[in-house]
Motif scaffolding. Structure first.
Motif, mmCIF file in Angstrom:
data_model
loop_
_atom_site.group_PDB
_atom_site.id
_atom_site.type_symbol
_atom_site.label_atom_id
_atom_site.label_comp_id
_atom_site.label_asym_id
_atom_site.label_seq_id
_atom_site.Cartn_x
_atom_site.Cartn_y
_atom_site.Cartn_z
ATOM 1 N N ASP A 87 52.717 -58.120 -40.496
ATOM 2 C CA ASP A 87 52.671 -58.721 -41.938
ATOM 3 C C ASP A 87 51.489 -59.314 -42.480
ATOM 4 O O ASP A 87 51.194 -59.540 -43.596
ATOM 5 C CB ASP A 87 53.873 -59.907 -41.977
ATOM 6 C CG ASP A 87 55.180 -59.233 -41.996
ATOM 7 O OD1 ASP A 87 55.393 -57.822 -42.236
ATOM 8 O OD2 ASP A 87 56.380 -59.702 -41.633
ATOM 9 N N LEU A 88 50.757 -59.801 -41.537
ATOM 10 C CA LEU A 88 49.444 -60.545 -42.006
ATOM 11 C C LEU A 88 48.530 -59.746 -42.439
ATOM 12 O O LEU A 88 47.890 -59.882 -43.425
ATOM 13 C CB LEU A 88 48.938 -61.246 -40.491
ATOM 14 C CG LEU A 88 49.184 -62.699 -39.999
ATOM 15 C CD1 LEU A 88 48.408 -63.037 -39.039
ATOM 16 C CD2 LEU A 88 49.114 -63.746 -41.192
ATOM 17 N N ASP B 40 57.841 -53.641 -31.433
ATOM 18 C CA ASP B 40 58.135 -54.428 -30.217
ATOM 19 C C ASP B 40 59.907 -53.894 -29.946
ATOM 20 O O ASP B 40 60.393 -53.221 -30.696
ATOM 21 C CB ASP B 40 58.278 -56.028 -30.210
ATOM 22 C CG ASP B 40 58.908 -56.538 -31.327
ATOM 23 O OD1 ASP B 40 59.855 -55.866 -31.912
ATOM 24 O OD2 ASP B 40 58.680 -57.831 -31.540
ATOM 25 N N ARG B 41 60.414 -54.473 -29.011
ATOM 26 C CA ARG B 41 61.790 -54.028 -28.722
ATOM 27 C C ARG B 41 63.037 -54.608 -29.802
ATOM 28 O O ARG B 41 63.983 -53.733 -30.002
ATOM 29 C CB ARG B 41 62.318 -54.777 -27.546
ATOM 30 C CG ARG B 41 62.589 -56.152 -27.484
ATOM 31 C CD ARG B 41 62.742 -56.976 -26.272
ATOM 32 N NE ARG B 41 64.245 -56.404 -25.577
ATOM 33 C CZ ARG B 41 64.482 -56.787 -24.212
ATOM 34 N NH1 ARG B 41 63.656 -57.316 -23.704
ATOM 35 N NH2 ARG B 41 65.626 -56.358 -23.785
ATOM 36 N N HIS B 42 62.406 -55.349 -30.781
ATOM 37 C CA HIS B 42 63.305 -55.638 -32.011
ATOM 38 C C HIS B 42 62.633 -54.769 -33.214
ATOM 39 O O HIS B 42 63.270 -54.728 -34.193
ATOM 40 C CB HIS B 42 63.299 -57.173 -32.356
ATOM 41 C CG HIS B 42 63.927 -57.805 -31.203
ATOM 42 N ND1 HIS B 42 65.286 -57.934 -30.777
ATOM 43 C CD2 HIS B 42 63.497 -58.819 -30.418
ATOM 44 C CE1 HIS B 42 65.300 -58.473 -29.886
ATOM 45 N NE2 HIS B 42 64.431 -59.366 -29.517
ATOM 46 N N ASP B 43 61.971 -53.762 -33.122
ATOM 47 C CA ASP B 43 61.461 -52.910 -33.915
ATOM 48 C C ASP B 43 60.724 -53.569 -35.070
ATOM 49 O O ASP B 43 60.451 -53.126 -36.096
ATOM 50 C CB ASP B 43 62.646 -52.279 -34.706
ATOM 51 C CG ASP B 43 62.444 -50.636 -34.820
ATOM 52 O OD1 ASP B 43 61.467 -50.132 -34.013
ATOM 53 O OD2 ASP B 43 62.888 -50.163 -35.909
ATOM 54 N N ARG B 44 59.962 -54.533 -34.716
ATOM 55 C CA ARG B 44 59.159 -55.200 -35.414
ATOM 56 C C ARG B 44 57.492 -54.628 -35.291
ATOM 57 O O ARG B 44 57.301 -54.237 -34.270
ATOM 58 C CB ARG B 44 58.994 -56.850 -35.175
ATOM 59 C CG ARG B 44 60.061 -57.424 -35.734
ATOM 60 C CD ARG B 44 60.012 -59.201 -35.167
ATOM 61 N NE ARG B 44 59.976 -58.984 -33.646
ATOM 62 C CZ ARG B 44 60.755 -59.985 -32.960
ATOM 63 N NH1 ARG B 44 61.263 -60.984 -33.707
ATOM 64 N NH2 ARG B 44 60.789 -60.141 -31.669
ATOM 65 N N ASP B 45 57.013 -54.499 -36.587
ATOM 66 C CA ASP B 45 55.688 -53.875 -36.485
ATOM 67 C C ASP B 45 54.729 -55.109 -36.018
ATOM 68 O O ASP B 45 54.413 -55.882 -36.741
ATOM 69 C CB ASP B 45 55.398 -53.361 -37.971
ATOM 70 C CG ASP B 45 56.115 -52.388 -38.331
ATOM 71 O OD1 ASP B 45 56.404 -51.644 -37.658
ATOM 72 O OD2 ASP B 45 56.674 -52.172 -39.790
ATOM 73 N N MET B 46 53.808 -54.543 -35.077
ATOM 74 C CA MET B 46 53.093 -55.273 -34.457
ATOM 75 C C MET B 46 51.725 -54.375 -34.354
ATOM 76 O O MET B 46 51.853 -53.317 -34.647
ATOM 77 C CB MET B 46 53.194 -55.709 -32.949
ATOM 78 C CG MET B 46 54.551 -56.346 -32.776
ATOM 79 S SD MET B 46 54.817 -57.864 -33.168
ATOM 80 C CE MET B 46 53.534 -58.638 -32.024
ATOM 81 N N LEU B 47 50.483 -55.161 -33.893
ATOM 82 C CA LEU B 47 49.368 -54.312 -33.746
ATOM 83 C C LEU B 47 48.532 -54.862 -32.769
ATOM 84 O O LEU B 47 48.682 -56.139 -32.486
ATOM 85 C CB LEU B 47 48.376 -54.097 -35.027
ATOM 86 C CG LEU B 47 48.084 -55.193 -35.869
ATOM 87 C CD1 LEU B 47 46.807 -55.716 -35.510
ATOM 88 C CD2 LEU B 47 48.348 -55.108 -37.378
ATOM 89 N N TYR B 48 47.489 -54.254 -32.162
ATOM 90 C CA TYR B 48 46.575 -54.687 -31.411
ATOM 91 C C TYR B 48 45.326 -55.206 -32.166
ATOM 92 O O TYR B 48 44.819 -54.289 -32.741
ATOM 93 C CB TYR B 48 46.317 -53.669 -29.825
ATOM 94 C CG TYR B 48 45.514 -54.345 -28.870
ATOM 95 C CD1 TYR B 48 44.392 -55.156 -28.854
ATOM 96 C CD2 TYR B 48 46.176 -54.396 -27.499
ATOM 97 C CE1 TYR B 48 43.939 -55.702 -27.826
ATOM 98 C CE2 TYR B 48 45.687 -54.764 -26.314
ATOM 99 C CZ TYR B 48 44.595 -55.376 -26.476
ATOM 100 O OH TYR B 48 43.936 -56.188 -25.498
ATOM 101 N N MET C 172 44.191 -63.432 -39.137
ATOM 102 C CA MET C 172 44.804 -64.553 -38.145
ATOM 103 C C MET C 172 44.046 -65.717 -38.299
ATOM 104 O O MET C 172 44.843 -66.773 -38.559
ATOM 105 C CB MET C 172 45.042 -64.038 -36.821
ATOM 106 C CG MET C 172 45.851 -64.819 -35.960
ATOM 107 S SD MET C 172 46.116 -64.372 -34.447
ATOM 108 C CE MET C 172 47.637 -63.097 -34.636
ATOM 109 N N ILE C 173 42.807 -65.920 -38.410
ATOM 110 C CA ILE C 173 42.149 -66.984 -38.483
ATOM 111 C C ILE C 173 42.308 -67.554 -39.902
ATOM 112 O O ILE C 173 42.411 -68.820 -40.104
ATOM 113 C CB ILE C 173 40.710 -67.000 -38.241
ATOM 114 C CG1 ILE C 173 40.005 -68.363 -37.839
ATOM 115 C CG2 ILE C 173 40.017 -66.329 -39.261
ATOM 116 C CD1 ILE C 173 40.133 -68.666 -36.618
ATOM 117 N N THR C 174 42.432 -66.796 -41.061
ATOM 118 C CA THR C 174 42.798 -67.428 -42.322
ATOM 119 C C THR C 174 44.021 -67.893 -42.131
ATOM 120 O O THR C 174 44.494 -68.962 -42.982
ATOM 121 C CB THR C 174 42.650 -66.380 -43.360
ATOM 122 O OG1 THR C 174 41.259 -65.898 -43.147
ATOM 123 C CG2 THR C 174 42.826 -66.719 -44.790
#
Lengths: 446, 446
Positions: free
Chosen positions: B78-79, B98-106, B113-115
């Protein structure tokens, strides 16, 4: 560090999402920020403590003769298919497909990878004994991450792996880890009790967990009241001396201390006089395992023995939850005002509070004190904000620096500043030079 | 460290998969092991250099007034949707559910994120200027990872972000980064030339890359022969002094130096006399950007100004490729026998070679020398294996320690050992005490 140049975003309000005190205090003291469920940024103050813990872990591992390296966070799934754990591990393992559709995962632990490194490079018993370790971020996709860094998903762990020719050698490695862990926790100001544990997904018969006593601990613990009084103290340890290391382990594991997983009520009653039978809660901050040839057999990690035959190498794995230790430290060291850092892990050695910022004489006295502290090799945090004394004291109490020097015009008129102990709350007036000497002496003893 | 207790799996053969010399030498010297395409374990020797580089980067960032923290490797998608880069970034971004099907990224970088951290905690211009940085593992899913750690997928990067009220303040932060980077590379023994660059996916007008000259560099570079002679040297820098910092930047960026992306043949000819016009190749080891309000506007990171209005904060981002620096260092410092570490980054300060292991007098002399080196605060590697002299020399030459002390019965008979410089190959006979003094003096000067 001058506070006006630092980034210390303290919160006035108690964050609603935090259920336990360490989580609440880490958020309030501006140590962490949640970025996703169980995933945190370590803000400057939190990062500083984390680095300090990491440093202590490194020092004690190196002292025990263990060798640092660094494995990556992402691993190929194939390694885990070899050990059979790819299917066993379940949904806690974060599985990833790369752009070429290869199966990867974010490592929750490293038995497979370290065994792969070993089998690729070691041929002979002559290269043993060998213990390799790393401190690296891990990921476990907890279904319900909670309690801040205590049960996060992305977490920092030290995991070490011993490789030995015989079971006897491997048990010495196990003992060496136990002693190095005892010293590690003691240096952090923690009383962590080794308790026989059940083995879980790593496998193996011999395993101890290290538990810090705290009301919020996830495990129920049963122990002899004499156990938390055991101290390693300053004694020198020769980690190559098997008898000496084994004797220390015996000293720390003979008295009754078990988690609910292995607790035996009859043995408890038989071994411990009633008035010493303690029941409480504990936070797990480390675990050691001896598991023999479980991974080396599955993955073909063998060595040539002195008689020319080949045998699978004897192994164990040994972990310290570095990021979770911050939570455990705060659970065990706080009061209603905030954190109380043990001197061994404090982010700054001493706080310096200027009661009248902008007053030339007070500012000058603070600048001089700051320079004198730095010249002694200390790392002070100088609250140079234009804030009321109450706000400055509240911040210092919240972030928990063990010592505070307070400088104001009234004291300076008689050549005095105030040195305050965060833990006892006691203050003493003395000259600035005496305060510097006192603080330097406290840290010189660590 | 005694070599028999270390883990240094050197290879005799040249690994077939390595196309460039740094990759070949890192594999042969037992510094890295590939675990998957573009993903490496850092074996003990490689890890030691990596930590040393990390330490230098930290020291120079802190000297410039920048504040360390640590953001996690995984980020919520989302960020990146807020900044618009989630869709823009393409297949290089490793996307995870992830296991709850949320979109993540490496995280491939951390502007978003710093903003987010900034906007969550900073309200007023009074908290500025602020520069936060971290050194963390990143992932870019390169379609064709190659050249070892030079173009890996999981890589260690220092990325820093400045937050300022005005464009002028932000440009001072940009300059401060340039100077701190120049000092960082110089301490590592590298000549890294700042070159005006094209901006790429980060955005922004002002950007410089830092390039190390090396035949295997991925970029073609055009520069005035006088540029690589520029040195920051020992001069003290006041990072708060804008004019002083700007003058250093001018000194290092006025002469012509450009990559093929921004090269202008006409300008090159006009500004540089023909005999000084150099064309070569370079390895990018860092980049700084000023991009103004690109992220702060998109993500609502504003501050209250002195007149009470709200403005988006001025930002820039600044990166050093820490893990790739190892490759660049080796590309720039090697010969046919192996690596030649600059003193500032060497994994061990000095090698100690015992020519007759098992001979009581030679062993005793080595033990004494080892203890004397450690007492001077040096970190020696003692080759105590029962190997021929030739094999010991070959290992020392391969792993590239800048200095070697050779101890044999013949020399000892006349009270002499041999001190050898890896770079020049020159040896000198002297007493053990003199060798210790000489090596200590070399490192004391760093």
């Amino acid at each position: 560090m001058r506070l006006t140049r630092y980034f210390l975003p303290v919160l006035k309000e108690n964050p609603a999402e935090a259920q336990i005190v360490s989580h609440r205090l880490m958020l309030r003291a501006g140590m962490i920020k949640q970025q996703a469920a169980g995933i945190y940024s370590w803000l400057p103050l939190g990062y500083k403590v984390l680095k300090r813990l990491e440093q202590i872990v490194h020092e004690e591992q190196i002292r025990a003769g263990h060798i640092p390296l660094l494995m990556p966070t992402l691993q190929p799934a194939d390694l885990w298919r070899e050990s059979g754990r790819y299917d066993d591990y379940g949904q806690e393992m974060l599985r990833i497909k790369d752009r070429h559709d290869r199966d990867m995962l974010y490592g929750p632990t490293n038995e497979e990878m370290i065994t792969d490194i070993f089998r690729s490079h070691v041929e002979s018993y002559k290269s043993l004994p060998l213990t390799l370790y790393h401190i690296q971020w891990k990921f476990r996709d907890e279904v319900r991450p909670r309690f801040g860094v205590m049960r996060g998903r992305e977490f920092l762990m030290k995991d070490g792996y011993n490789f030995d020719l015989t079971r006897e050698d491997a048990l010495h490695a196990y003992n060496r880890h136990m002693v190095s862990y005892l010293r590690t926790y003691e240096r952090m100001g923690l009383t962590a009790i080794p308790m026989r544990a059940a083995s879980g997904p790593i496998g193996g018969d011999n395993t101890h967990e290290f538990l810090v006593l705290a009301k919020t601990g996830e495990s129920e613990v049963f122990y002899d009241a004499k156990v938390p009084e055991l101290k390693l103290g300053e004694r020198a340890v020769d980690y190559d001396n098997r008898a000496e290391v084994a004797a220390i382990c015996e000293e720390f594991t003979t008295l009754y201390a078990r988690t609910d997983e292995t607790h035996d009520e009859a043995a408890f009653a038989a071994q411990v006089p009633e008035e010493r039978r303690m029941v409480g809660r504990g936070i797990e901050v480390g675990q050691i395992f001896y598991f023999g040839t479980k991974y080396s057999e599955a993955m073909g990690a063998t060595v040539v023995t002195p008689d020319g035959s080949r045998v699978p190498v004897e192994m164990g794995s040994h972990g310290i939850g570095v990021s979770r230790l911050l939570g455990a430290l705060i659970e065990a060291n706080h009061d209603e005002k905030g954190i109380i850092w043990p001197e061994g892990v404090t982010p700054f050695h001493v706080g310096l509070v200027n009661l009248k910022q902008g007053d030339a004489a007070t500012d000058a006295a603070c600048a001089e004190l700051y320079a004198a502290l730095v010249a002694k090799g200390l790392d002070p945090l100088y609250d140079d904000r234009e804030e009321r004394a109450g706000a400055k004291f509240a911040t210092m109490d919240l972030i928990g620096l063990p010592w505070r020097i307070t400088v104001g015009p009234r004291g300076l008129a008689s050549g005095m500043v105030e040195l305050t102990c965060r833990r006892s709350g006691e203050s003493e007036e003395m000259s600035p030079a005496a305060a510097v000497e006192r603080v330097a002496a406290i840290y010189a003893g660590l």
